[in-house]
Design an enzyme around this catalytic site. Structure first.
Site, PDB file in Angstrom:
ATOM      1  N   GLY A   1       0.836  -1.196   0.000  1.00  0.00           N
ATOM      2  CA  GLY A   1       0.000   0.000   0.000  1.00  0.00           C
ATOM      3  C   GLY A   1       0.869   1.242   0.000  1.00  0.00           C
TER       4      GLY A   1
ATOM      5  N   MET B   1       2.180   5.108   1.534  1.00  0.00           N
ATOM      6  CA  MET B   1       2.622   5.567   2.846  1.00  0.00           C
ATOM      7  C   MET B   1       1.377   5.913   3.676  1.00  0.00           C
ATOM      8  SD  MET B   1       6.095   7.624   2.027  1.00  0.00           S
ATOM      9  CE  MET B   1       6.401   7.745   3.775  1.00  0.00           C
ATOM     10  N   PHE B   2       1.485   5.768   4.968  1.00  0.00           N
ATOM     11  CA  PHE B   2       0.406   6.067   5.924  1.00  0.00           C
ATOM     12  C   PHE B   2      -0.821   5.171   5.736  1.00  0.00           C
ATOM     13  CE2 PHE B   2       2.583   9.994   4.572  1.00  0.00           C
ATOM     14  CZ  PHE B   2       3.404  10.151   5.677  1.00  0.00           C
TER      15      PHE B   2
ATOM     16  N   LYS C   1       0.776  -0.317   6.758  1.00  0.00           N
ATOM     17  CA  LYS C   1       1.462  -1.562   6.379  1.00  0.00           C
ATOM     18  C   LYS C   1       2.267  -2.134   7.533  1.00  0.00           C
ATOM     19  CE  LYS C   1       3.957   0.270   3.189  1.00  0.00           C
ATOM     20  NZ  LYS C   1       3.437   1.644   3.320  1.00  0.00           N
TER      21      LYS C   1
ATOM     22  N   GLU D   1       9.649  -2.822   4.691  1.00  0.00           N
ATOM     23  CA  GLU D   1      10.200  -1.934   3.662  1.00  0.00           C
ATOM     24  C   GLU D   1      10.862  -2.737   2.539  1.00  0.00           C
ATOM     25  OE1 GLU D   1       9.498   1.171   3.710  1.00  0.00           O
ATOM     26  OE2 GLU D   1       9.176   1.707   5.817  1.00  0.00           O
ATOM     27  N   ALA D   2      10.198  -3.778   2.116  1.00  0.00           N
ATOM     28  CA  ALA D   2      10.776  -4.711   1.137  1.00  0.00           C
ATOM     29  C   ALA D   2      11.022  -4.062  -0.223  1.00  0.00           C
ATOM     30  CB  ALA D   2       9.869  -5.931   0.975  1.00  0.00           C
TER      31      ALA D   2
ATOM     32  N   CYS E   1      -7.085   9.894   1.730  1.00  0.00           N
ATOM     33  CA  CYS E   1      -6.629  11.033   0.936  1.00  0.00           C
ATOM     34  C   CYS E   1      -6.702  12.311   1.761  1.00  0.00           C
ATOM     35  CB  CYS E   1      -7.482  11.166  -0.320  1.00  0.00           C
ATOM     36  SG  CYS E   1      -7.038  12.598  -1.328  1.00  0.00           S
TER      37      CYS E   1
ATOM     38  N   CYS F   1      -9.280  14.871  -0.133  1.00  0.00           N
ATOM     39  CA  CYS F   1     -10.734  14.707  -0.250  1.00  0.00           C
ATOM     40  C   CYS F   1     -11.335  13.691   0.711  1.00  0.00           C
ATOM     41  CB  CYS F   1     -11.105  14.346  -1.687  1.00  0.00           C
ATOM     42  SG  CYS F   1     -10.719  12.634  -2.097  1.00  0.00           S
TER      43      CYS F   1
HETATM   44 ZN    ZN Z   1      -8.618  12.597  -3.014  1.00  0.00          ZN
END
Ligand code: ZN
Length: 191
Positions: free
Chosen positions: A21, A23-24, A27, A94-95, A150, A153
């Protein structure tokens, strides 16, 4: 949504799981959750991460939320085989930063009966599939794609937009350098 138990859990043969996925997206939190649950059942875990990522702590895998576990820092994927001493689980954080040899390493470990759990960024800041992650997704039995929210949004985000001006695929950092964006918001920003 996470499977509470993988179909293979409890069996003797090995397998490969990938958590990917932006960042943030949580994972590392998910990786640590799976490790802690296994350790609670007295299963031995070898946790490794690439030397390139020394943010927060040198010898621990630490999530953005702050939970930590002791890990071994390595430079090449081949070191994983020499470090492995029959642990039931090998976890790799961090593969995306590892060399392509990691694919063979994971296959070898799974063939020896190891449960291999991999966490990594699936795309770099330009939206390009990152390092060995696409190949690892292909060979894995189980794939979990986690999402961030996000910042623009509020929809689910899968892109790691770099707000810092540095270029180059590898730039280690957190909130000061990246923000998660959905496809629509990411596309509004020219890259
Ligand atoms: Zn968005």
């Amino acid at each position: 949504m996470f499977l509470e138990q993988f179909p293979g859990e409890g069996r003797q043969h090995g397998w490969i799981e990938v958590i990917c996925g932006s960042m943030f997206s949580g994972k590392t939190e998910e990786l640590l959750r799976r490790i802690k649950r296994a350790e609670f059942a007295n299963q031995k875990v070898l946790l490794v991460k690439p030397k390139i990522d020394n943010r927060y702590s040198d010898n621990n895998v630490v999530s953005h939320q702050g939970s930590a576990l002791a890990s071994k820092l390595i430079e090449n994927s081949s070191e994983i085989i020499s470090l492995w001493s029959n642990e039931k689980i090998v976890a790799i954080d961090e593969a995306q930063f590892f060399d392509s040899g990691i694919v063979s390493v994971c296959n070898q470990l799974a063939a020896k009966g190891v449960r291999v759990i991999i966490a990594g960024l699936d795309m770099d800041y330009q939206g390009t599939p990152f390092g060995p992650i696409p190949d690892l997704l292909a060979i894995a039995e189980y794939v979990t794609k986690v999402h961030a929210i996000c910042l623009s949004c509020g929809n689910l985000a899968q892109f790691s937009h770099r707000t810092a001006s540095e270029t180059g695929q590898v730039l280690v950092g957190a909130v000061e350098k990246y923000q998660p964006l959905c496809r629509s918001c990411y596309n509004k920003i020219s890259h």
